[in-house]
Design a protein around this motif. Structure first.
Motif, short mmCIF file in Angstrom:
data_model
loop_
_atom_site.label_atom_id
_atom_site.label_comp_id
_atom_site.label_asym_id
_atom_site.label_seq_id
_atom_site.Cartn_x
_atom_site.Cartn_y
_atom_site.Cartn_z
N THR A 94 8.05 6.71 4.32
CA THR A 94 7.20 5.78 3.58
C THR A 94 6.07 6.52 2.86
OG1 THR A 94 7.67 4.03 5.18
CG2 THR A 94 5.75 3.72 3.77
N ALA A 95 5.43 7.46 3.56
CA ALA A 95 4.35 8.24 2.95
C ALA A 95 4.87 9.07 1.78
CB ALA A 95 3.71 9.15 3.99
N LYS B 140 -0.98 -3.46 -0.98
CA LYS B 140 0.44 -3.15 -0.89
C LYS B 140 0.67 -1.98 0.06
CE LYS B 140 2.76 -3.34 -4.67
NZ LYS B 140 3.70 -4.44 -4.40
N CYS B 141 -0.15 -0.93 -0.08
CA CYS B 141 -0.02 0.23 0.80
C CYS B 141 -0.34 -0.14 2.25
CB CYS B 141 -0.94 1.35 0.33
SG CYS B 141 -0.44 2.13 -1.22
N ARG B 142 -1.35 -0.98 2.44
CA ARG B 142 -1.72 -1.42 3.79
C ARG B 142 -0.52 -2.13 4.46
NH1 ARG B 142 -6.63 -2.39 5.85
NH2 ARG B 142 -7.58 -2.53 3.76
N LYS B 143 0.16 -2.95 3.68
CA LYS B 143 1.28 -3.72 4.21
C LYS B 143 2.44 -2.81 4.62
CE LYS B 143 4.42 -7.52 3.06
NZ LYS B 143 4.81 -8.53 2.02
N VAL B 144 2.80 -1.85 3.76
CA VAL B 144 3.96 -1.02 4.07
C VAL B 144 3.66 0.03 5.14
CG1 VAL B 144 4.96 -1.37 1.80
CG2 VAL B 144 3.52 0.63 2.20
N ASP C 141 7.91 -0.47 -5.54
CA ASP C 141 8.66 -1.48 -4.80
C ASP C 141 10.12 -1.07 -4.61
OD1 ASP C 141 6.43 -3.02 -4.57
OD2 ASP C 141 7.00 -4.50 -6.10
N ALA C 142 10.72 -0.54 -5.68
CA ALA C 142 12.12 -0.12 -5.60
C ALA C 142 12.27 1.07 -4.66
CB ALA C 142 12.64 0.24 -6.99
#
Length: 204
Positions: free
Chosen positions: A98-99, A144-148, A85-86
């Motif tokens: 992001t990746a 969480k990964c799907r969202k970001v 998250d951080a």
């Protein structure tokens, strides 16, 4: 003549920990045991001995060895979530950044825990009950990964199979880095490429 303890009665009192503080202490001692002696050495009586507490205290917190293993996995997952998250919050809003953040935070978290997390994961896999706990946390991580990653895909998004493949690669690469089979940089680079390829297959 007064003794030292009579002059300083506070010195004779034990510090009383809150339930949460005691749990954190037991978790820390459990990780140390796994790190130094392996998962097989981790039993509730041994944990009580190493933590210098009565056995009922340990049983009250975990119930069974499986309960202790589940608590270790939950502790690992919670720290992994904080790290990710951080890192996401501080990264640039691009697919590449992001990746790279997802890859580096996953590998770094496993390496921070060292060789002990593969042993805990192996023990989890040996119990259907604990495997269910692990799967639940994996689904949270995937969501969480799907969202970001969703800003970089089309309306169809990424298939669930892609995320499970990504998670399998993350586990395998991170554990290989933890055991010295590959370097951390190699693990992060390969996972980064896996994530980018996954997004591009279903992305714009």
């Amino acid at each position: 003549m007064s003794s030292a303890t009579e002059k300083n009665p506070v010195a004779t009192k034990r510090v009383r920990l809150t339930r949460e503080q005691r749990l954190n202490q037991l978790i820390d001692v459990a990780w140390r045991l796994v790190r130094e002696e392996g998962t097989d050495a981790l039993t509730l009586p041994r944990l009580a001995e190493e933590a210098a507490v009565a056995k009922p205290v340990v049983y009250d917190h975990f119930g069974t060895r499986n309960g202790l293993l589940a608590a270790l996995y939950q502790d690992f997952d919670a720290r992994q979530t904080v790290v990710m998250d951080a890192a996401i919050a501080a990264s640039e809003p691009t697919l590449e950044a992001t990746a790279r953040t997802i890859a580096s935070s996953y590998v770094d978290c496993v390496l921070t825990q060292g060789r002990e997390i593969p042993g805990v994961l192996a023990a989890l896999a040996g119990s259907p009950e604990l495997e269910t706990v692990k799967r639940a946390y994996q689904r949270v991580y995937i969501e969480k990964c799907r969202k970001v990653l969703s800003p970089f895909t089309d309306e169809k998004g990424i298939a669930a199979a892609g995320f499970w493949a990504m998670l399998g690669a993350a586990d395998g690469l991170s554990n290989a880095a933890a055991t010295g089979e590959i370097t951390a940089d190699e693990a992060e680079r390969e996972l980064y490429e896996t994530i980018v390829a996954m997004v591009q297959r279903g992305g714009r």
